[in-house]
Design an enzyme around this catalytic site. Structure first.
Site, PDB file in Angstrom:
ATOM      1  N   CYS A 145      -0.240  -0.680  13.694  1.00 26.39           N
ATOM      2  CA  CYS A 145      -0.807   1.295  14.337  1.00 26.39           C
ATOM      3  C   CYS A 145      -2.046   0.885  15.282  1.00 26.39           C
ATOM      4  O   CYS A 145      -2.398  -0.195  14.970  1.00 26.39           O
ATOM      5  CB  CYS A 145      -1.854   2.018  13.005  1.00 26.39           C
ATOM      6  SG  CYS A 145       0.132   2.876  13.000  1.00 26.39           S
ATOM      7  N   GLY A 187       6.850   3.269  13.247  1.00 23.44           N
ATOM      8  CA  GLY A 187       6.140   2.986  12.572  1.00 23.44           C
ATOM      9  C   GLY A 187       4.882   2.973  13.101  1.00 23.44           C
ATOM     10  O   GLY A 187       3.813   3.063  12.744  1.00 23.44           O
ATOM     11  N   HIS A 246      -4.362   6.568  15.446  1.00 26.04           N
ATOM     12  CA  HIS A 246      -4.988   6.929  14.055  1.00 26.04           C
ATOM     13  C   HIS A 246      -6.583   6.198  13.858  1.00 26.04           C
ATOM     14  O   HIS A 246      -6.317   5.773  14.286  1.00 26.04           O
ATOM     15  CB  HIS A 246      -4.273   7.348  12.663  1.00 26.04           C
ATOM     16  CG  HIS A 246      -3.856   5.991  11.718  1.00 26.04           C
ATOM     17  ND1 HIS A 246      -4.960   5.453  11.187  1.00 26.04           N
ATOM     18  CD2 HIS A 246      -2.846   5.507  12.414  1.00 26.04           C
ATOM     19  CE1 HIS A 246      -4.623   4.247  10.735  1.00 26.04           C
ATOM     20  NE2 HIS A 246      -2.972   4.031  10.928  1.00 26.04           N
ATOM     21  N   TYR A 256       0.967  -1.298   0.280  1.00 27.82           N
ATOM     22  CA  TYR A 256      -0.289  -0.069   0.357  1.00 27.82           C
ATOM     23  C   TYR A 256       0.844   1.141  -0.142  1.00 27.82           C
ATOM     24  O   TYR A 256       2.266   1.169   0.827  1.00 27.82           O
ATOM     25  CB  TYR A 256      -0.678   0.140   0.950  1.00 27.82           C
ATOM     26  CG  TYR A 256      -0.268   0.302   2.577  1.00 27.82           C
ATOM     27  CD1 TYR A 256       0.153   1.194   3.186  1.00 27.82           C
ATOM     28  CD2 TYR A 256      -0.164  -0.972   3.139  1.00 27.82           C
ATOM     29  CE1 TYR A 256       0.385   1.504   4.389  1.00 27.82           C
ATOM     30  CE2 TYR A 256       0.502  -0.774   4.680  1.00 27.82           C
ATOM     31  CZ  TYR A 256       0.856   0.133   5.200  1.00 27.82           C
ATOM     32  OH  TYR A 256       1.277   0.045   6.245  1.00 27.82           O
TER      33      TYR A 256
END
Length: 379
Positions: free
Chosen positions: A326, A304, A308, A289
């Site tokens: 994440c 990383g 979010h 991606y």
């Protein structure tokens, strides 16, 4: 090199050279002035350190005038003692310059002594610039490290560290740690107390960094520690909780990194909020991606990891860990957390199959206090 010399001495006792003098009392040469003057550095000295004070001291006399001038003819600021027996520079000198001094001293006998001479300051092979974070008037979280970064490698780290000073309103003690040859951080043993004011003074101008490099300029900062807010992520629960001043104030459903994949799981450790972006483009060609834009992105590791918004993953948020490391939140929750976050807030992650090695900035709180102190250059 700093040398001190009595440049002009009057009232010196001279022997007559005649052994038949019955009294044995030598007679002074009354033609010499009485004032004894000491200059530092003395005339002709080379490689004078730019932060070394230039001094004139007088015994049995008073300074009538002193002028120290740069090669450009500018006067160097100085202070005269109340009794006019001493004069000292009140500002640092420039690198690689020849300074000339002149002046007049009058002895207690009324006889004058002229001051005259020159010296040359050290000329660095290079001058290294430093930057300091947090910056002036910034408010940061309780895990915020103080960071001094250098544009080139520092050889004499101990000399640099001795030039760094931290004071704070809570009188909390901390330690410096060199994370690389170009970066040194400071943190206390535990998180900063909320609402602490902090002052950092990096008196680096004139410091010999080793290898021919010297400090280019001083840097300072006055900043504030904000409220105590801690994020707690426990991978198996699929929940992200926010605590403020020890009390839970939010509990958001989340989807973290894939539980069974050590490359993609959200790793264990105490991390620090590093940056906030209202939108952020995520790119990872390895996993297929690029330019995946998400809202309300809060970075907490240079490995990383972010917190979010990811409404595209809404079906798994709160039930399955499916991200690439994440913390995915629903948009409204992500916005609420984003608005509450400060750079410097701690993010504590548990329950993962992976613990990151302490190498991804800012890894300050992944080290024990003893490990942290061992990275100081001053033993």
């Amino acid at each position: 090199m700093k040398r001190t010399l009595v440049a002009l001495v009057a009232g010196l006792t001279l022997l007559t050279g005649c052994s038949s003098v019955e009294t044995g009392t030598p007679k002074a040469d009354s033609s010499l002035p009485s004032a004894k003057v000491t200059l530092s550095p003395v005339d002709g000295t080379k490689d004078v350190q730019v932060t070394t004070p230039v001094q004139v001291t007088v015994v049995d006399g008073k300074i009538e005038s002193v002028a120290l001038k740069s090669p450009e003819g500018a006067d160097v600021k100085g202070t005269l003692t109340e009794d006019k027996s001493g004069w000292t520079t009140a500002e640092p000198l420039g690198y690689g310059k020849t300074y000339s001094y002149a002046g007049k001293v009058v002895g207690s006998d009324g006889k004058p002594v002229e001051l005259k001479g020159s010296f040359t300051t050290v000329a660095p092979g290079s001058q290294t610039r430093a930057t300091l974070w947090p910056s002036d008037n910034q408010t940061v979280g309780v895990a915020a490290p103080i960071m001094v970064k250098f544009e080139a490698k520092v050889v004499d780290k101990a000399a640099v560290e001795k030039a760094l000073k931290v004071t704070n309103s809570a009188n909390v003690q901390g330690s410096w740690a060199w994370l690389t040859d170009q970066e040194v951080h400071y943190r206390p043993e535990k998180y900063w107390p909320a609402n602490t004011t902090v002052k950092v003074e990096a008196k680096l101008y004139g410091v010999n960094y080793g290898g021919g490099a010297f400090g280019k300029a001083d840097v300072t900062s006055d900043f504030t520690i904000g409220r105590n807010q801690v994020v707690k992520i426990d991978n198996p629960t699929h929940r992200l909780k926010v605590f403020r001043d020890g009390q839970q104030v939010a509990d958001y459903p989340a989807s973290f990194g894939k539980d069974a994949d050590p490359e993609l799981t959200t790793p264990n450790g105490t991390f620090v909020v590093m940056a906030k972006n209202d939108t952020f483009s995520f790119d990872n060609p390895r996993y297929g991606y690029t330019n995946v834009v998400k809202k309300w992105a809060v970075r907490f590791s240079n490995h990383g990891e972010f917190i979010h918004e990811n409404n595209d993953n809404a079906a798994n948020i709160g039930t399955n860990n499916t991200s690439h490391g994440c913390a995915n939140l629903l948009e409204a929750d992500a916005k609420a957390y984003y608005d509450s976050a400060l750079v410097g807030d701690p993010v504590e992650v548990t329950g993962s199959i992976t613990t990151l090695p302490p190498q991804f900035d800012w890894y300050d709180w992944q080290l024990t206090w003893d490990q942290w102190k061992s990275k100081s250059a001053i033993k």
